[in-house]
Enzyme design. Structure first.
Site, mmCIF file in Angstrom:
data_model
loop_
_atom_site.group_PDB
_atom_site.id
_atom_site.type_symbol
_atom_site.label_atom_id
_atom_site.label_comp_id
_atom_site.label_asym_id
_atom_site.label_seq_id
_atom_site.Cartn_x
_atom_site.Cartn_y
_atom_site.Cartn_z
ATOM 1 C CB CYS A 111 -0.984 -0.002 1.158
ATOM 2 S SG CYS A 111 -0.269 -0.198 2.795
ATOM 3 C CG ASP A 345 -8.304 2.648 0.957
ATOM 4 O OD1 ASP A 345 -7.209 2.066 0.872
ATOM 5 O OD2 ASP A 345 -9.178 2.326 1.786
ATOM 6 C CG HIS A 347 -5.700 -0.619 1.807
ATOM 7 N ND1 HIS A 347 -5.619 0.726 2.114
ATOM 8 C CD2 HIS A 347 -4.651 -1.200 2.429
ATOM 9 C CE1 HIS A 347 -4.573 0.931 2.904
ATOM 10 N NE2 HIS A 347 -3.971 -0.212 3.110
#
EC number: 3.4.22.-
Length: 458
Positions: A111, A345, A347
């Site tokens: 990440c 994000d 993820h």
């Protein structure tokens, strides 16, 4: 046979982790983000106000609404288009195997590399397209079936194992084609912008040949003792990005460089030296520079006294975002409203896209769903990025940032500083690096220090 069996187990394990990760994060993507009508929204130096076009209508004192809500007028559509135009780089699966490992996904560990890629991508957008650029098709993916993402993920959870056994790849849904997109452009300038848009995304493709792809970044990370599957901190990623840009031999990238601050200090002469380094004869101008500053906003937890500082940074036109996040979860911070940070994000695990083909799909590289997080939840370790087009731009930026640092600093010393001269003038001598070694000895020591508990790894 034993090795083959182990590889099959690893593949199934990878499938399970990716599917479970998507089960977890698809709910986050599906959840609507609420924005206040009464407070301005800052996105990478641009300010937006969400309010009714009819100024005679009174707003409730504590009204709030989602950006998907069609009732809001004013700058909502412009904000949505601006945010969606930023390049979104997430976990991917089923990409070519990373050398020296059996990994074909970065799900669960990559990440911070992805948020670093997003920051660099924004710097390249500024460099080639400018801050005013937005993707003409951004609003076409604004309703990307948020309700169906979770149900699709459930199907994917069960189907992925069958696909792994049959070696079948998931079929792609119809996408916006290059031919269709360019056909809508009215002039050569717009067509040029779309070509660069695609080119920038292709540099971050998940293949060994992509200049700033995961495979290349991991190779540079090996020089600092990192390998595929390890956690990467924001400071280490800053140095990896610097090496990746320095080693890029693409003609379009010879006019840009990266400087990483040393011990929270930006040495102006060192920056200008990098900008004025020898260039090709057809590039007589000084180079643009992306300045990366690894900092720590407190001890074990983020000090709320730094909130004004972070807001000030994200309000600057020079800012290309912040590599940060929550503990063990890295986010790319691009803006704020009130005391909440706006982020992308990385993820959500998506399928591999082959960017080497001429007409590769673009939708999965743009996020239609901005997310917000309280500043108090931010991990103190982060890396801040700025873009300066030339030496004059750098001098002006350093003056503005220094003023902002002094105003926002409640402590005796600012979080980082700009000083005149070279680092060597302050006894920060560095050992010359060998030609076959990407990092000098001093750089390796600094990277090892960043990898210890001094910086919490995201």
């Amino acid at each position: 046979m034993e090795a083959t069996g182990t590889d099959e187990v690893d593949k199934l394990k990878t499938k399970f982790i990716s599917a479970w990760n998507n089960m977890k994060y698809s709910w986050v993507l599906k959840t609507k983000t609420y924005f206040s009508r009464n407070s301005p929204v800052l996105l990478l130096g641009k300010c937006y106000h969400f309010k009714y076009e009819d100024e005679n209508k009174l707003l409730p004192a504590r009204s709030g609404c989602t950006i998907e809500d069609h009732i809001i007028a004013g700058n909502v559509e412009e904000f949505r288009k601006d945010f969606t135009s930023r390049i979104w780089l997430t976990y991917r699966e089923e990409f070519p195997q990373i050398e020296g490992s059996t990994l074909t996904t970065d799900c669960g560990w990559g990440c911070t590399l992805r948020t670093g890629q997003m920051l660099l991508a924004q710097g390249l957008i500024l460099h080639f397209l400018g801050r005013a650029w937005t993707w003409p098709d951004a609003l076409n993916i604004e309703n990307s079936d948020f309700e169906s993402w979770t149900s699709n993920t459930v199907k994917k959870f069960t189907a992925s194992f069958e696909a792994s056994l049959s070696e079948e790849r998931e079929l792609k849904t119809p996408t916006i084609s290059l031919k269709e997109t360019i056909g809508r452009y009215s002039d050569d300038h717009e067509m040029r912008n779309e070509i660069y848009h695609r080119k920038i995304i292709s540099w971050f493709g998940d293949s060994p040949l992509a200049l700033f792809g995961l495979h290349q970044l991991i190779e540079y990370g090996k020089k600092s003792g990192k390998k595929a599957g390890d956690w990467y901190g924001p400071a280490v990623v800053a140095h990896i990005l610097r090496k990746a840009v320095e080693e890029a031999r693409h003609p379009d990238l010879q006019g840009i460089t990266i400087y990483v601050a040393q011990d929270c200090t930006v040495y102006s002469s060192d920056v200008i030296d990098k900008q004025c380094a020898s260039m090709a004869s057809d590039h007589a101008d000084d180079k643009a520079v992306i300045i990366l500053v690894p900092v720590r906003l407190g001890g074990e937890r983020t000090n709320t006294d730094y909130l004004d500082f972070v807001k000030g940074i994200l309000s600057l036109e020079y800012c290309v975002g912040i590599i940060g996040g929550k503990p063990k979860q890295s986010y790319y911070f691009a803006g704020f409203q009130d005391d909440s940070l706006i982020y992308m994000d990385p993820h959500y695990c998506q399928s591999f896209v082959d960017v080497s083909i001429k007409d590769f799909p673009l939708e999965t590289f743009h996020c239609p769903s901005p997310k917000k997080m309280s500043f108090r939840k931010m991990d103190p370790s982060c890396t801040i990025g700025f873009y300066c087009r030339n030496v004059q731009d750098f001098k002006r930026a350093s003056e503005e940032i220094t003023k902002m640092l002094k105003i926002s600093s409640k402590e005796k010393y600012p979080l980082f500083t700009f000083v005149n001269g070279h680092s060597r003038d302050y006894d920060f001598t560095s050992t010359a690096a060998k030609e076959d070694d990407l990092f000098s000895e001093d750089e390796k020591k600094r990277l090892k220090r960043f990898s210890t508990e001094e910086f919490v790894l995201l």
